[in-house]
Write a protein that holds these residues in place. Structure first.
Motif, PDB file in Angstrom:
ATOM      1  N   MET A 106      48.018  29.741 111.258  1.00 48.77           N
ATOM      2  CA  MET A 106      49.126  28.813 111.518  1.00 48.77           C
ATOM      3  C   MET A 106      50.465  29.508 111.276  1.00 48.77           C
ATOM      4  N   THR A 107      51.433  29.182 112.080  1.00 49.15           N
ATOM      5  CA  THR A 107      52.779  29.726 111.859  1.00 49.15           C
ATOM      6  C   THR A 107      53.437  28.953 110.716  1.00 49.15           C
ATOM      7  N   ASP A 108      54.560  29.470 110.241  1.00 50.44           N
ATOM      8  CA  ASP A 108      55.296  28.790 109.173  1.00 50.44           C
ATOM      9  C   ASP A 108      55.692  27.379 109.600  1.00 50.44           C
ATOM     10  N   LYS A 109      56.081  27.290 110.869  1.00 52.99           N
ATOM     11  CA  LYS A 109      56.519  26.002 111.399  1.00 52.99           C
ATOM     12  C   LYS A 109      55.361  24.994 111.406  1.00 52.99           C
ATOM     13  N   ASP A 110      54.190  25.461 111.841  1.00 58.14           N
ATOM     14  CA  ASP A 110      53.009  24.585 111.859  1.00 58.14           C
ATOM     15  C   ASP A 110      52.674  24.101 110.458  1.00 58.14           C
ATOM     16  N   MET A 111      52.816  25.017 109.506  1.00 63.02           N
ATOM     17  CA  MET A 111      52.458  24.651 108.130  1.00 63.02           C
ATOM     18  C   MET A 111      53.436  23.629 107.554  1.00 63.02           C
ATOM     19  N   LEU A 112      54.711  23.820 107.838  1.00 64.36           N
ATOM     20  CA  LEU A 112      55.692  22.848 107.344  1.00 64.36           C
ATOM     21  C   LEU A 112      55.464  21.482 107.999  1.00 64.36           C
ATOM     22  N   PHE A 113      55.153  21.509 109.281  1.00 63.83           N
ATOM     23  CA  PHE A 113      54.851  20.259 109.993  1.00 63.83           C
ATOM     24  C   PHE A 113      53.679  19.550 109.305  1.00 63.83           C
ATOM     25  N   ASP A 114      52.634  20.297 109.032  1.00 61.46           N
ATOM     26  CA  ASP A 114      51.450  19.720 108.407  1.00 61.46           C
ATOM     27  C   ASP A 114      51.776  19.161 107.015  1.00 61.46           C
ATOM     28  N   TYR A 115      52.589  19.901 106.294  1.00 62.09           N
ATOM     29  CA  TYR A 115      52.976  19.500 104.939  1.00 62.09           C
ATOM     30  C   TYR A 115      53.757  18.191 104.963  1.00 62.09           C
ATOM     31  N   LEU A 116      54.671  18.082 105.915  1.00 63.20           N
ATOM     32  CA  LEU A 116      55.476  16.862 106.026  1.00 63.20           C
ATOM     33  C   LEU A 116      54.627  15.681 106.480  1.00 63.20           C
ATOM     34  N   LEU A 117      53.641  15.974 107.337  1.00 60.98           N
ATOM     35  CA  LEU A 117      52.720  14.908 107.759  1.00 60.98           C
ATOM     36  C   LEU A 117      51.952  14.356 106.566  1.00 60.98           C
ATOM     37  N   ARG A 118      51.489  15.235 105.718  1.00 64.49           N
ATOM     38  CA  ARG A 118      50.730  14.786 104.534  1.00 64.49           C
ATOM     39  C   ARG A 118      51.570  13.818 103.705  1.00 64.49           C
ATOM     40  N   LEU A 119      52.815  14.210 103.483  1.00 64.78           N
ATOM     41  CA  LEU A 119      53.694  13.370 102.664  1.00 64.78           C
ATOM     42  C   LEU A 119      54.011  12.053 103.380  1.00 64.78           C
ATOM     43  N   GLY A 120      54.365  12.168 104.647  1.00 67.95           N
ATOM     44  CA  GLY A 120      54.748  10.975 105.411  1.00 67.95           C
ATOM     45  C   GLY A 120      53.566  10.035 105.618  1.00 67.95           C
ATOM     46  N   ASP A 121      52.402  10.606 105.886  1.00 63.70           N
ATOM     47  CA  ASP A 121      51.215   9.775 106.111  1.00 63.70           C
ATOM     48  C   ASP A 121      50.809   9.039 104.841  1.00 63.70           C
ATOM     49  N   ASN A 122      50.924   9.693 103.700  1.00 66.47           N
ATOM     50  CA  ASN A 122      50.638   9.003 102.434  1.00 66.47           C
ATOM     51  C   ASN A 122      51.478   7.737 102.333  1.00 66.47           C
ATOM     52  N   SER A 123      52.775   7.890 102.579  1.00 64.47           N
ATOM     53  CA  SER A 123      53.679   6.747 102.433  1.00 64.47           C
ATOM     54  C   SER A 123      53.388   5.673 103.464  1.00 64.47           C
TER      55      SER A 123
END
Lengths: 252, 161
Positions: A1-18
């Motif tokens: 995964m690129t850095d961008k993909d990883m940040l996207f995934d990370y933000l999804l985890r946080l946003g999806d939790n909420s």
């Protein structure tokens, strides 16, 4: 995964939790045992949905494929969601809803407190903004654990059962994978595993005061970060996404 | 004809925009207007949400646009910023006074300490400090519900964040 993909995934985890927990709390609207609690749970849910909007909007911009918050919320199927398994668990009775909330509020407070010093300024800003609200959520769920745990024989039993039933979902909150490690190295993400002692200390003290027993660690489940969810998420999404699925791109 | 407005004039216009959920205070009283950038090609109004999920934000944005248009302005943008996070300390003295007169107890203890414990809240009806928290969450995200033990009236308290 690129850095961008990883940040996207990370933000999804946080946003999806909420978002998923916010949706679960919204299910209580009009059904809580008393009016004040109806208002409380919908207010907490609203805060969570507000967090989700900021995080998913940011995620969509990072991804760069033109997906906005609504596209991400209403047009992803089960395997694309990254929320913790704990949060998609059905509301059950009021005790179970509060146990779920209590576990998560204490976790999310520590998580967002750490994220508020992220080198990613936008993420740090969202975390700092949300943290003030989470402080209220945490106090609210903690009050109920104490009140029901140290209440009548029946409320105590229901609270203990709820704590026991959800205990196996706790370890997933503190799991670190390759994406977490990479973002930690970049100064953007945080080490959630290191939050566990503080979470344990707070939760142990409250359970003890509530005369509730801390469950033994036995079974535990994981997999949300790979899109492996419990069957409950599909039903939740079916309801939450119905309108956009039936009438794609419908607007208010 | 293009009229150039100073930031102060714009702020006065924005005073006409009320908080949709508490119509006695303006968005300026509430500290929702972060700043006005005048003087450039386009006027910029920067606002902040109070709570993350505040449903009034879109209405506020729309109301700001409407009032500016009514005053003959068209080259402007309304932008939202979340950092640094809004705090009840940004509510002006006038705003606090208006809240009080409206029957909402303004945020009592300023600063972070108030988040940690229960706050001593005076009843906006009779002034008694013998009040009790009924629910941490009131009619909107920003308010808690209290009851006065002296005059027995329930009232809203604007939570300190």
């Amino acid at each position: 995964m690129t850095d961008k993909d990883m940040l996207f995934d990370y933000l999804l985890r946080l946003g999806d939790n909420s978002l998923i927990l916010g949706q679960r709390l919204a299910e209580w609207t009009g059904h809580t045992p008393m009016l004040e609690e109806d208002l409380a749970l919908t207010n907490v849910g609203l805060d969570l949905i507000g967090q989700a909007r900021m995080l998913l909007t940011y995620a969509g911009e990072v991804e760069g494929k033109g997906r906005d918050e609504d596209r991400l919320a209403f047009h992803r199927d089960t395997a694309e969601w990254r929320n913790l398994l704990l949060l998609e668990q059905p509301n059950g009775d009021f005790a179970k809803t509060m146990a779920r909330q209590f576990f998560f509020d204490h976790f999310q407070y520590l998580q967002f407190e750490a994220l508020s010093t992220s080198s990613d300024e936008r993420l740090a800003g969202i975390a700092a903004k949300s943290l003030k609200e989470i402080a209220y959520h945490r106090r609210h769920s903690t009050d109920w654990i104490l009140r029901l745990g140290d209440g009548t024989a029946e409320s105590h039993e229901k609270m203990q059962t709820a704590i026991d039933e959800l205990w196996g979902f706790v370890p997933e909150m503190f799991e670190m994978d390759a994406t977490d490690e990479a973002l930690l190295d970049a100064g953007i993400g945080i080490d959630v595993a290191r939050l566990r002692p503080a979470w344990d200390a707070a939760v142990n003290a409250i359970l003890a005061e509530a005369t509730l027993a801390r469950p033994e660690d036995s079974w535990s489940v994981r997999g949300s970060r790979e899109g492996k969810h419990s069957e409950h998420l599909g039903y939740l999404l079916a309801e939450m996404q119905f309108l956009q699925r039936a009438y794609p791109d419908a607007k208010w | 004809m293009v009229t150039v407005h100073a930031a102060d004039e714009i702020l006065e216009i924005l005073d006409l925009v009320k908080d949709p959920e508490i119509p006695v205070v303006s968005v300026r009283d509430m500290g929702i207007i972060r700043r006005v950038e005048a003087g450039g090609d386009r006027l910029k109004i920067v606002i902040t949400p109070t709570y993350s999920g505040c449903p009034a934000m879109e209405v506020i944005e729309r109301d700001i646009a409407a009032i500016l248009k009514l005053h003959g302005l068209s080259d402007f943008d309304v932008e939202t910023e979340i950092s640094p996070a809004w705090t009840t300390d940004w509510i002006t003295e006038e705003g606090r006074q208006k809240l009080h007169e409206y029957g909402i107890a303004p945020p009592a203890n300023r600063g972070k300490a108030a988040l940690m414990g229960q706050e001593a809240v005076a009843c906006p009806q009779c002034g008694s400090s013998d009040t009790v928290l009924v629910s941490e969450f009131g009619s909107t995200a920003c308010k808690a519900l209290y009851k006065c033990r002296d005059c027995l009236e329930p009232f809203d308290y604007f939570k300190c964040v």
